[in-house]
Design a protein around this motif. Structure first.
Motif, short mmCIF file in Angstrom:
data_model
loop_
_atom_site.label_atom_id
_atom_site.label_comp_id
_atom_site.label_asym_id
_atom_site.label_seq_id
_atom_site.Cartn_x
_atom_site.Cartn_y
_atom_site.Cartn_z
N ALA B 339 54.62 37.86 21.51
CA ALA B 339 53.55 36.46 21.27
C ALA B 339 54.33 35.39 21.15
CB ALA B 339 53.26 37.06 19.82
N PHE B 354 45.99 43.42 26.99
CA PHE B 354 46.56 42.32 26.43
C PHE B 354 45.77 41.85 25.34
CE2 PHE B 354 47.80 42.27 30.89
CZ PHE B 354 48.93 42.04 30.93
N ASP B 355 46.68 41.57 24.09
CA ASP B 355 46.04 40.99 22.93
C ASP B 355 45.54 39.66 23.01
OD1 ASP B 355 46.79 42.87 21.24
OD2 ASP B 355 48.57 42.21 20.63
N THR B 356 46.30 38.92 23.92
CA THR B 356 46.06 37.57 24.56
C THR B 356 45.95 37.60 26.16
OG1 THR B 356 47.19 36.57 22.59
CG2 THR B 356 46.62 34.97 24.22
N GLU B 357 45.13 37.03 26.75
CA GLU B 357 44.92 37.23 27.96
C GLU B 357 45.88 36.45 28.59
OE1 GLU B 357 43.28 39.14 30.14
OE2 GLU B 357 43.79 38.20 31.94
#
Lengths: 262, 409, 552, 298
Positions: B339, B354-357
């Motif tokens: 992160a 993914f958690d965040t694209e």
């Protein structure tokens, strides 16, 4: 003589590697320094004023300024504000004054210079850097505030003075030298100490390999406070007695922690 | 396409380098046979669903568009952290070449343990050994700290079969400051297994005492078990101290340094060696390729084409704090990028969720499944040949990175 | 690639009997062609005032593999201090005694070298070594597989399996590791150290297998002779660095009974025990034996003063040397029932009696061995010194005044114990061409390298004929690799990659059954995993397999 | 030259280069500092038989010592640095290390160095501790009483040995009394010591002897009992002669010390039995330093 003054042209948006920006350096403005993963001319980031080879002032510090005074051999370097990692690393002479705080590895592998930091320092004050066997080997570093993890790791000589508290693992694998703490230890101090002296206010926080050797009147203490202003300031010029703890006995070490009562 | 079964497939994941995996491939679908360790079977297995499309900010795009976008972002970034590096040697070489051009730091995501090892090996050196030596010579095997088989599942089966060519009598295995898992116990059946417990956080002290004892001193606090272990090591013909650096805690470097000095002292009169294990997802190969290409062991930074090494500043955890772009490579498993506030170009395992694209996502093939390549075993010496077993339309990290590099101009 | 014509140069090509003939050299399609009959070269290089030679070949230089990486790891200060500057052909490497792959290729190429052989390829590490050699630009490379301490072989010999089985195994290893030759390091000694034996002389038995280094050596000499390898056994003998090892070296020469043997870094094996320090030069005796035995060739392993790092498979010796490490750190490793390695950083000091005498012993060997076709110019890079000291070494050999000047700096006690000052010999340019080109090609069995005759590869070097021979050989005016100009005025101007040389003599596949079992039981992985496939060498391109008598 | 009835002879003291060092010995009390200092400078009257010449230079107040305790400065001279290097650690080891509560510090910097702790630390058998502070290293050697602290080494100086004056007096009692007065004045001069007993040598000698192996012998020209048998330098009214020998850290120091002595003697005058002041020399060919009495008093 005022010496050269470096004034930042603005805020930095990447780490600045100030290797080479030392008192006496020629053509400071055009000195190539690291800025993030590029090289720039020092003059791009700082305006340069003043003159004189003996002194360099950074008028406006930042925790992004790495390797300030690294490798200093003579002269005086003053920073008004904070610095980043590896302050005065490997410096062999001269003096460094930081009116602010410093990052990790301050005075790492120092070999003769005098460094004063008014604020706090990050981890591994005076420690050995990557691959190096020995940390600070001579010279003095005085920290006005507190120090981070593993301060004095592998210190080989010289004097480290921290007026405030010291985080875990102080003096880990310390080889020789003098390490004085005015505040509290946070634990695991002196683990692996081979020789050397810790001067402390309390035995609280020493690692388990230290054993009490009793209270003593030590002539050596009288000499220390007379030869080291920093130690005299911390412990008073009348210092004569201390309680001695020997360690780290787990590594068959011959170091000591001298507890100086207030 | 007909189902094909391949035997003696080399497993690239943990670094033990098992080469008895049986893979069944049907189109893009992959199953690893029973007998393979559970972790590997899981990592080899593929559903057969087509590989996902490349994406820009979550939008499906053509591969070429994604490459062009990645190249554009590289050009627009000031501070790039090349992270992950879970790829074969050619992938690592390609990343290093690109980093030399763009500037930036390079590190492997699992390198923390390795640098604990380097704190000793780079600073003072050590005497180490390899799997086959342990397998045939080791009569006293000391596991330092947590059981490494949690990360290296079949380690005991590989290095400590019941008999060794030069071992007389039963082997002794001592767990110092850790305990074997149930699985480890079954792998070690028939061997003499002992456990020496250490108090919480006491492993450093226990090894300090052991080191002092084998060197001839008697630390006052050393207990009878440590004293007996010191005597046993001195009497052993080939004692081995093994550890998984990644599973040690923050004092791992100190644990390792003391274990190294135990071995150093033993070698004055008998033979002994360290077996330091670290090598997930070709970490060892990334370390080697960086050394021979750049001269430093990972955690390198390139600034105007000139490289530099800093184990703190260029560690992924620190580098991403300063970075405005993270180039993440993870071809062995769907590992997530760290992160951070930086934009991410992810050259990732196709199954990554993914958690965040990421800003750019390009699915890549797995070395040893989708393409051939070279990885290294966790004991550093042996190179593992990885072969290709299927065609799922996935390019190697090396190919993708080279294309991005070419697209920069 | 366009053809190149080099004109007006003085051609020095001892392999073809040409010494200082002014003629054109033409390269077409990467190979040298007959200049007289060829027209149409598009590029002309005027070599007026220059000397034209074939690309130099180093038969013994540790340039790749796990131990090289350990040297880099241990010498991080040196790496930091020697960074390759940014440039068009930068690989961002660096180092000196611990050069990166890229720097190795560049530094060799600038001096006019176009082929370098890694003499200690531990079989278990061969895959690594090949991967690393792929990243060395400009140079043809190859490795000598280290045998003679591998448990499989020792078991084979001690169990009386017979010469044929050994031959099959050696051939299998050469094929499996894609090796060019066979190296023996401290025969049986590395293995003995794993059984806690600290010293092993030529006729001392291994504590486990009860066979002697002599048996191992003679068996492997027979094996490579019968397999028909061009390069004889490449031997790092017993007792490296031990005072008095001259006797072992002489006994080793006698043990060959006339069969070919190449003895490497002989400087480290030419020590007597005379004098107050019980350390003296055995160079005269060794040179006399080499002169008298035409089956023997040697390379010197010259020592030069300064910081370096010693890297050897000989952990038995390196463990002995650990105390003199400088900086104070060293790494040892036992490797895969195969061999070992020991890395010890070291500083050779001009003022040290032992180091200065080592320097003198190396020069004595160079000057006393008469036949330039049987002695090779090496520093055993990086063990005696980095290879970048070759030009200095060449001047020491060619220029007596220069040599005497350096000899005069040594401690008096050393000058008393060495005859370097009395030796009048100066190497001629032709002799330098022999020891660096023609002879290495010959000892490796190359027909198309080390000379400038038609058919040879287009590896050609032009040196400015500078009376300061050190300056002359430090930076070549031109270096061509397969006809491509890679160096001009001592600077790299383009990138090229070489080939990997190997041999693959035939063997009875019956040995594979035994090896499969050995790998399954002893090694814990499969023989087929161990074997390197053709497509693993330079991505399947750029391997050259040389013929042997028993060819596959 | 005659001052207050005392003849200052046209003579000169001929002195030699010596190498010397200053050490500072401290202790818990002035008494023990002086005992250590006196003991370590004992039996050090002449290099001829003692290997060095040494003496107490002055007492030091606590604020003037490195550890803030009472101290004594001593000077030790030898003919060359090799001799000094041999004798200094030996004397400290036997006389200061052993003396209760003592510590021993360097009293000068620069020049060649002589070992203090550098040599003595080995008494610690591995338990000795070095401390480096302010660029200087001290040693702590565990002893039964506590710790013996000393500097690592001391600097040295090229000094002057063998400065002297001869006091020619009318009687044994008056000459000795005069010599004592002179010594008292001369001891106040910094940088000098008077190595002989009480500062005085009654057996001032000449160089050589009729006996083989004797380097010095009776100075017959100044021996009052021999005036009938040998060429004499003594006027008839002189019945006794005393010599004061001076070693100093510099020509100037010895010169000042000589002057202080002569002035004290002149102040006593002919009335107190001081007839003449002379000096010992060898004709000026042996020693490079000449202290010309009349020039000093001019």
């Amino acid at each position: 003589m005022t010496g050269f003054v470096l004034t930042p042209r603005g805020a930095f948006d990447a780490r600045v590697d100030l290797t080479g920006a030392l008192p006496g350096a020629s053509d400071l403005e055009r000195l190539s320094i690291g800025y993030g993963f590029r090289r720039v001319a020092l003059g791009d980031l700082f305006s340069v004023s003043g003159s004189g080879a003996d002194r360099l002032t950074i008028a406006g510090g930042s925790p992004l300024l790495d390797r300030v005074a690294a490798g200093l051999t003579s002269g005086e370097l003053v920073v008004d504000g904070d610095v980043g990692a590896e302050l005065a690393k490997g410096a062999t002479g001269g003096s460094v004054v930081v009116n602010g705080s410093a990052g990790a590895y301050a005075a790492s592998e120092l070999a003769g210079a005098h460094v004063t930091i008014s604020g706090d320092v990050g981890e591994r004050l005076g420690a050995a850097g990557d691959g190096a066997r020995r940390g600070l080997s001579s010279g003095t570093v005085v920290v006005g505030g507190s120090a981070g993890l593993r301060a004095g790791e592998r210190q080989r000589g010289g004097v480290i003075v921290v007026k405030g508290d010291v985080a875990e693992g102080a003096a880990t694998d310390l080889i020789a030298g003098t390490f004085a703490v005015g505040g509290a230890l946070r634990g695991l101090a002196g683990r692996g100490m081979k020789r050397g002296t810790l001067l402390l206010r309390s035995a609280e926080g020493l690692s388990s390999g230290f054993a009490d050797a009793g209270e003593h009147d030590l002539v050596m203490l009288r000499v220390l406070v007379r030869r080291s202003e920093a130690l005299a300031e911390l412990f008073g010029e009348g210092l004569t007695r201390a309680r001695r703890f020997a360690g780290d006995l787990n590594v068959a070490g011959k170091g000591e922690a001298l507890i100086v009562s207030a | 396409m007909a189902e094909t079964t391949s035997h003696d497939v080399v497993c690239p994941f943990c670094g033990i380098g098992c080469d008895d995996v049986t893979l069944t491939v049907d189109g893009a679908a992959v199953t690893a046979a029973e007998g393979t360790c559970g972790r590997a079977a899981q990592l080899f297995a593929r559903s057969g669903a087509p590989a996902p499309s490349a994406r820009i900010a979550g939008r499906d795009v053509s591969f070429e568009e994604a490459v062009a976008e990645a190249a554009k972002r590289l050009g627009a970034s000031k501070t790039i952290a090349y992270a992950g590096l879970g790829t074969d040697v050619d992938g690592v070489r390609a990343v290093l070449k690109l980093a030399a051009k763009t500037g930036g730091s390079v590190d492997h995501y699992a390198s923390e343990g390795m640098f604990r090892n380097l704190a000793s090996s780079q600073r003072k050196g050590w005497v180490a050994t390899t799997f086959a030596e342990v397998r045939n010579r080791c009569d006293l095997f000391v596991v330092v700290g947590p059981d490494p088989s949690k990360a290296y599942h079949r380690v005991y089966e590989r290095v400590l079969p019941a008999t060794g060519r030069f071992v007389e009598g039963p082997r002794r295995v001592v767990f110092l400051g850790g305990a074997p898992t149930e699985d480890a116990k079954s792998q070690l059946e028939g061997l003499s297994v002992e456990i020496i417990a250490t108090p919480e956080g006491g492993l450093v002290d226990a090894l300090s005492q052991l080191s002092a004892l084998v060197a001839g001193s008697v630390p006052p606090a050393a207990g009878p078990e440590i004293k007996a272990l010191a005597e046993a090591l001195k009497a052993a013909r080939y004692g081995v101290l093994a550890w998984s650096a990644a599973s040690l805690d923050d004092d791992g470097d100190l644990v390792i340094e003391r274990a190294v000095s135990v071995v150093d002292a033993l070698n004055v009169t008998t033979r002994a060696a360290c077996l330091p294990l670290s090598g997930k997802d070709n970490l060892t190969g990334a370390y080697h390729a960086t050394l021979w290409n750049v001269g430093f062991p990972l955690r390198v930074g390139f600034r105007d084409g000139v490289s530099d090494h800093d184990q703190t500043a260029y560690a992924t955890a620190n580098a991403v704090k300063e970075a405005d772009l993270v180039v993440w490579t993870s071809a062995f498993r769907p590992e997530l990028p760290p992160a951070s506030a930086a934009a991410v170009i992810a050259l990732s395992h196709p199954d990554t969720v993914f958690d965040t694209e990421p800003a750019v996502f390009i699915p890549v093939g797995q070395p040893g499944l989708d393409h051939q390549g070279l990885a290294f075993r966790a004991d550093s010496v042996v190179g593992l040949p990885l072969r290709r077993y299927r065609d799922a339309g996935l390019k190697s990290v090396a190919d993708v990175v080279t294309l991005i590099s070419e697209a920069r101009a | 690639m366009s053809a190149v014509r080099i004109i007006n140069g003085r051609v020095l090509d001892p392999a073809n009997g040409e010494s200082s003939v002014v003629r054109d050299v033409v390269i077409d399609g990467g190979r040298i062609v007959d200049a007289k009959g060829f027209s149409g070269a598009t590029e002309t290089i005027d070599a007026r005032g220059g000397v034209v030679m074939a690309g130099a070949i180093d038969i013994h230089s540790h340039i790749a593999g796990g131990k090289s990486n350990i040297t880099r790891l241990l010498m991080v200060e040196e790496q930091r201090a020697n960074r390759e500057p940014k440039g068009d052909f930068c690989g961002c490497g660096g180092g000196l005694s611990t050069m990166t792959a890229h720097a190795t290729g560049c530094r060799y190429a600038e001096m006019g070298y176009t082929a370098v052989f890694e003499p200690a390829m531990v079989a278990a590490n061969a895959r690594h070594m090949h991967a690393e050699m792929k990243d060395i630009p400009f140079l043809d490379t190859g490795g000598y597989v280290v045998l003679g301490n591998d448990d499989f072989l020792l078991d084979l010999i001690s169990s009386g399996a017979g010469q044929q089985a050994v031959n099959d195994y050696v051939a299998w290893q050469l094929a499996a590791t894609k090796a060019m030759a066979v190296k023996i390091v401290n025969p049986g000694g590395i293995n003995a150290f794993k059984f806690n034996q600290r010293k092993l002389d030529l006729d001392e038995a291994n504590p486990h297998y009860e066979i002697t280094p002599r048996t191992i050596l003679t068996t492997l000499i027979k094996a490579v002779t019968e397999l028909g390898l061009a390069h004889p056994i490449h031997l790092h003998g017993c007792n490296l660095g031990v005072p008095g090892n001259e006797d072992t070296t002489l006994a080793t020469i006698a043990a060959t009974e006339g069969l070919p043997l190449h003895m490497t870094h002989v400087q480290f094996h030419s020590y007597g025990t005379e004098g107050d320090k019980k350390f003296s030069s055995g160079a005269a005796k060794i040179a006399e034996a080499v002169n008298a035995n035409p089956n023997i060739s040697i390379d010197v392993g010259q020592v030069m003063f300064g910081q370096t790092v010693t890297a050897s498979a000989d952990l038995m010796s390196q463990h002995r040397n650990r105390g003199i490490a400088s900086p104070k750190r060293w790494i040892g490793m036992d490797m895969e029932m195969d061999a070992a390695c020991g890395i010890v950083p070291f500083v050779y000091k001009e003022k040290s009696f032992v180091n200065a005498l080592q320097w003198a012993i190396g020069l004595e060997l160079f000057l006393l061995v008469e036949d330039p076709w049987r002695i090779f110019l090496t520093t055993d890079h990086p063990n005696g010194a980095p290879f970048t000291t070759y030009p200095h070494l060449i001047r020491l050999l060619m220029d007596k005044d220069f040599r005497d000047e350096h000899f005069a700096r040594l401690p008096k006690a050393v000058r008393k114990h060495s005859i370097v000052g009395e030796l009048k010999r100066e190497y001629t340019l032709e002799e330098i061409a022999i020891v660096t080109r023609a002879a290495p090609a010959k000892i490796l069995g190359f027909k198309d390298r080390g000379h400038l005759g038609a058919g040879a590869v287009g590896d050609v070097v032009i040196y400015r004929d500078d009376p300061d021979r050190e300056a002359m050989f430090t930076k070549a005016d031109y270096v061509l690799k397969n006809g491509q100009v890679i160096v001009k005025d001592g600077e790299i101007v383009s990138i090229a990659y070489g080939q990997t040389h190997q041999v693959a003599p035939d063997y009875d596949t019956g040995i594979e059954t035994k090896l499969d079992r050995w790998f399954d039981e002893a090694m814990g992985f499969k023989a087929k995993t161990f074997k390197i496939a053709d497509d693993e060498i330079r991505d399947g391109q750029g391997a050259v397999t040389h013929a042997t008598t028993r060819s596959a | 030259m005659i001052l207050n009835g005392v003849e200052i002879r046209d003579s000169f003291a001929e002195a030699f280069p010596m190498v010397g060092t200053r050490l500072i010995i401290t202790a818990d009390t002035p008494k023990w500092a002086m005992i250590a200092a006196k003991t370590m400078t004992g039996f050090a009257t002449s290099v001829i038989g003692c290997g060095c010449e040494a003496g107490v230079e002055r007492e030091l107040a606590p604020e003037d010592t490195p550890d803030g305790r009472p101290g004594v400065a001593v000077l030790i001279f030898a003919m060359d640095i090799k001799g000094l290097k041999a004798v200094v650690p030996l004397r400290i080891g036997q006389c200061v290390l052993t003396s209760p509560t003592s510590a021993c510090y360097a009293g000068m910097e620069g020049g060649d160095v002589v070992s203090i702790g550098k040599a003595l630390r080995y008494f610690g058998d591995g338990w000795q501790i070095a401390k480096n502070v302010d660029g200087r290293r001290i040693w702590r050697v565990p002893v039964m009483e506590g710790e013996f602290v000393c500097d690592h080494e001391s600097g040295t100086v090229s000094g002057v040995g063998g400065g002297n004056i001869l006091i020619l007096g009318t009687s044994r009692a008056e000459t000795l009394a005069a010599a004592e007065v002179a010594v008292e004045a001369m001891e106040k001069v910094e940088g000098c010591i008077l190595p002989f007993p009480g500062g005085i040598v009654r057996s001032g000698s000449k160089v050589g002897s009729k006996y083989k192996g004797m380097f010095a012998s009776s100075n017959n020209a100044y021996c009052p009992t021999l005036r009938a048998q040998t060429e004499t330098k003594l006027p008839p009214e002189v019945a006794s002669v005393q010599e004061i020998v001076i070693d100093g850290v510099s020509f100037e120091a010895v010169s000042a010390c000589t002057k202080a002595g002569i002035e004290a003697l002149v102040a006593l005058g002919r009335d107190k039995g001081v007839v003449a002041i002379d000096a010992g020399n060898y004709g000026g060919n042996l020693g490079p330093y000449h202290f010309k009495l009349r020039e000093i008093m001019a």
